[in-house]
Design a protein around this motif. Structure first.
Motif, short mmCIF file in Angstrom:
data_model
loop_
_atom_site.label_atom_id
_atom_site.label_comp_id
_atom_site.label_asym_id
_atom_site.label_seq_id
_atom_site.Cartn_x
_atom_site.Cartn_y
_atom_site.Cartn_z
N GLU A 147 -0.77 89.45 -17.67
CA GLU A 147 -0.25 90.57 -16.37
C GLU A 147 1.36 90.71 -16.91
N ALA A 148 1.97 91.52 -17.14
CA ALA A 148 3.09 92.44 -17.63
C ALA A 148 3.95 92.40 -16.40
N LEU A 149 5.17 92.22 -16.05
CA LEU A 149 6.62 91.83 -15.46
C LEU A 149 7.80 91.69 -15.85
N VAL A 150 7.96 93.23 -15.58
CA VAL A 150 9.63 93.24 -15.81
C VAL A 150 10.49 92.94 -15.84
N ARG A 151 11.43 93.24 -16.84
CA ARG A 151 13.05 92.37 -16.33
C ARG A 151 14.12 93.66 -16.52
N PRO A 183 12.96 90.84 -11.72
CA PRO A 183 12.24 92.62 -10.95
C PRO A 183 12.01 92.61 -9.24
N ALA A 184 13.09 91.67 -8.61
CA ALA A 184 12.94 90.93 -7.52
C ALA A 184 14.08 91.60 -6.46
N ILE A 200 12.97 96.11 -8.19
CA ILE A 200 11.65 96.72 -7.54
C ILE A 200 12.02 97.60 -6.46
N GLU A 218 11.50 101.51 -5.20
CA GLU A 218 10.51 101.29 -4.09
C GLU A 218 10.84 102.53 -3.58
N VAL A 264 6.87 101.10 -17.47
CA VAL A 264 6.00 99.75 -18.05
C VAL A 264 5.02 100.39 -18.02
N ASN A 298 1.55 96.38 -12.30
CA ASN A 298 2.10 95.85 -10.26
C ASN A 298 2.19 97.21 -10.46
N VAL A 299 1.04 97.81 -9.41
CA VAL A 299 1.71 99.46 -9.24
C VAL A 299 2.54 98.84 -7.55
N SER A 300 3.39 100.15 -7.02
CA SER A 300 3.70 99.96 -5.50
C SER A 300 3.57 101.10 -4.91
N ASP A 307 -3.80 92.46 -5.21
CA ASP A 307 -3.07 91.30 -5.88
C ASP A 307 -2.46 90.58 -4.66
#
Ligand code: G
Ligand code: G
Ligand code: MN
Ligand code: NA
Length: 253
Positions: A35-39, A50-51, A54, A58, A70, A93-95, A155
């Motif tokens: 899983e790709a997780l952005v920083r 990301p918290a 993101i 959004e 991403v 992850n998609v919003s 998710d």
């Protein structure tokens, strides 16, 4: 300039970096994907998780170029891994806002073609709330993505409120069981029952089940006994930069 104002520039100047967290098949113990997780590697503030950005993105159209960046970066990485003989599916992850965007499906398909990556190598993770924001539309968009051969996961499953009527009709492939249930399944009998029920529900609907937030061996054993298909969590590995992930992955083979 607030964080949001700086984010546009950050996307263009390559300050967003991806870390990758592996997912492992519980029976074969094969690593099947990441899983790709952005920083955000901010020049003055250091690493921003990301918290912190993101949710801001959004609320604006900026989430579109961000998600595109991403996906593109993850696909480029996936193509490099493939060329090096590392077969890893990448999940992004998609919003909710991405799903509601008219151009989203075409954008994703174009990125796949441009990077020369088969659709089967891409997984998109969508939360229940993103789907329930507009279930009919989500079903249509997800249908086009699934028809193209992209793997689709829900998710944080169990944390939201997908109606079972919708779940049955959604063109999805995987349920990722929310880590709030997984984390306490060795100490909380109800959570253990919930996890087992979700695995059974998923299997009855023909879906692969993934446990997120697996932090110890006891939880791993419980999940395997429950028939859960895949696991992800600190017990296996934390999200890591690509180079570190490669070392970790090569050591498991
Ligand atoms: O990596 P971390 O555990 O700090 O991630 C926190 C949250 O940020 C998670 O809910 C994760 O899904 C979300 N997140 C991480 N990367 C992305 C991304 O690229 N896009 C979106 N939309 N969410 C992300
Ligand atoms: O919402 P989403 O599932 O995309 O969130 C993924 C987030 O969960 C990432 O930010 C990642 O750092 C975090 N994460 C991954 N494995 C674990 C774990 O075993 N325990 C905890 N507490 N968090 C985890
Ligand atoms: Mn996720
Ligand atoms: Na999750």
């Amino acid at each position: 300039l607030g964080l949001l104002g700086e984010l546009r520039r950050a996307i263009d100047s390559g300050e967003l970096v991806l870390h990758y967290q592996p997912k492992m098949a519980m029976v074969s113990e094969e690593v099947c994907g990441v899983e790709a997780l952005v920083r955000w590697q901010h020049p003055e503030r250091g690493i921003i998780p990301p918290a912190l950005f993101i949710p801001l993105a959004e609320r604006t159209p900026l989430i579109h170029p961000l998600t595109r960046y991403v996906i593109d970066t993850a696909l480029a990485q996936c193509a490099r891994w493939q060329a090096e003989g590392r077969t890893l599916q990448v999940a992004v992850n998609v919003s909710a806002r991405n799903l509601l965007d008219d151009g989203f499906v075409d954008d994703v398909l174009e990125l796949l073609v441009r990077r020369g990556v088969p659709a089967a190598c891409l997984e998109l993770e969508v939360t229940e709330s993103a789907i329930m924001a507009d279930p009919a539309r989500a079903q249509q968009i997800l249908g086009r993505l699934a028809d193209a051969g992209i793997t689709l996961s829900i998710d944080d499953f169990g944390a939201g409120y997908t109606s079972l009527a919708h779940l049955k009709d959604l063109p999805i492939h995987q349920l990722k069981i929310d880590r709030s249930f997984v984390a306490s399944m060795t100490t909380d009998r109800s959570d253990a029952l919930i996890v087992r029920a979700v695995v059974e529900l998923g299997h009855n609907l023909g879906l692969t089940t993934v446990a997120e937030g697996v932090e110890d061996e006891a939880t791993w054993q419980r999940l395997r006994a429950a028939g859960c298909d895949l696991a992800q969590g600190y017990h296996l590995a934390r999200p890591m930069p690509a180079s570190e992930l490669e070392g970790w992955y090569d050591a498991t083979r």
